[in-house]
Design an enzyme around this catalytic site. Structure first.
Site, PDB file in Angstrom:
ATOM      1  N   ASP A 112     -15.346  -3.684  -1.583  1.00 37.81           N
ATOM      2  CA  ASP A 112     -14.956  -3.408  -0.204  1.00 37.81           C
ATOM      3  C   ASP A 112     -16.243  -3.263   0.597  1.00 37.81           C
ATOM      4  O   ASP A 112     -17.061  -2.379   0.305  1.00 37.81           O
ATOM      5  CB  ASP A 112     -14.126  -2.129  -0.126  1.00 37.81           C
ATOM      6  CG  ASP A 112     -12.935  -2.165  -1.073  1.00 37.81           C
ATOM      7  OD1 ASP A 112     -12.289  -3.224  -1.157  1.00 37.81           O
ATOM      8  OD2 ASP A 112     -12.655  -1.140  -1.726  1.00 37.81           O
ATOM      9  N   ASP A 172       0.852  -1.185   0.000  1.00 36.79           N
ATOM     10  CA  ASP A 172       0.000   0.000   0.000  1.00 36.79           C
ATOM     11  C   ASP A 172       0.889   1.237   0.000  1.00 36.79           C
ATOM     12  O   ASP A 172       1.759   1.386   0.876  1.00 36.79           O
ATOM     13  CB  ASP A 172      -0.902   0.014   1.232  1.00 36.79           C
ATOM     14  CG  ASP A 172      -1.959  -1.085   1.193  1.00 36.79           C
ATOM     15  OD1 ASP A 172      -2.004  -1.827   0.191  1.00 36.79           O
ATOM     16  OD2 ASP A 172      -2.733  -1.189   2.158  1.00 36.79           O
TER      17      ASP A 172
END
Length: 256
Positions: free
Chosen positions: A129, A8
């Site tokens: 998500d 990330d």
């Protein structure tokens, strides 16, 4: 089952967030390229890269970092975060990224996902998500009223490589994968699923293995392999032991 190390990127460095909160950030590496090479060296077959700045800004913000990662490794890379239009998808895929992940745009502008799947067969993943079973968008800042399974079924006929399913409540919390929700998605849709959120120890990897026959393609692990609660090599070895070392097809639709 493929184990995807997560990289990330925020402000050009490798970080992990807790439940996607930009104010709860831990830096795990100042050079994402070195981190990528580390995971390749430990046996990773894929890398999962997220442009966190892009997710919040609604446009790719770390393209050069991603391009540097792609050039530095010989394994395929999938990328998500801020991909909202066909131009961004094309730019990533032309730069050597193997798979682009579309999340918010799939809900806001489904025609983008449909067009992308037509143009780039099996190189597009749908990012779902979920917060309490409902799809979250815009860098997880908004929760829609759309059920995660309903969204998956809406796009079932598209030529998608996979669905990347993240349980937001578990992301970065190392509280175990949401097996029940992942299984529900697998049983409701024929698209292969990559699970994400909550991996903590080797037991979490083992708990996912019974879902492989249902269409589980892989699992993404982040904080666990950076903090040391899970050794990446141990996870790979366990999957090879249980799955016989078989490498799944990149797009193994059930019933095909």
């Amino acid at each position: 089952m493929i184990i995807f190390p997560a990289i990330d990127i925020k402000d050009g460095v490798c970080v992990r967030l807790m439940q996607g909160d930009p104010d709860r950030v831990t830096v795990y590496g100042k050079d994402p390229v070195s981190v990528a090479k580390r995971w390749e060296g430990e046996g990773a077959g894929w890398l999962h890269v997220v442009d966190l700045d892009g997710a919040f800004l609604r446009r790719p913000a770390n393209r050069q970092v991603v391009a540097s990662i792609v050039k530095a490794v010989s394994i395929p890379v999938q990328v998500g975060g801020g991909i909202r239009n066909l131009e961004a998808i094309r730019d990533y895929l032309d730069s050597g990224v193997e798979r682009a992940i579309i999340g918010t745009a799939a809900l806001r502008q489904p025609e983008i996902l449909e067009q992308a799947c037509g143009l780039y067969r099996s190189r597009i993943a749908l990012g779902i998500d979920a917060r309490d079973g409902l799809v979250a968008i815009e860098g997880w800042k908004e929760t829609s009223g759309t059920d995660a399974v309903a969204l998956a079924k809406r796009f079932e006929k598209l030529d998608l490589a996979a669905i990347i399913y993240t349980d937001i409540h578990r992301d970065g919390m190392q509280s175990g994968v949401n097996i029940e929700a992942t299984k529900r998605l697998l049983e409701s849709c024929s698209i292969p699923v990559i699970a994400s959120g909550g991996v903590h120890t080797l037991q979490d990897i083992e708990d996912l293995l019974p879902l492989v026959p249902l269409g589980l393609l892989g699992v993404i692990t982040g904080k666990a392999i950076y903090s040391g609660t899970l050794r990446f090599k141990d996870a790979l070895a366990r999957v090879r032991e249980k799955c016989g070392g078989a490498t799944p097809s990149p797009n193994p639709r059930r019933g095909e």
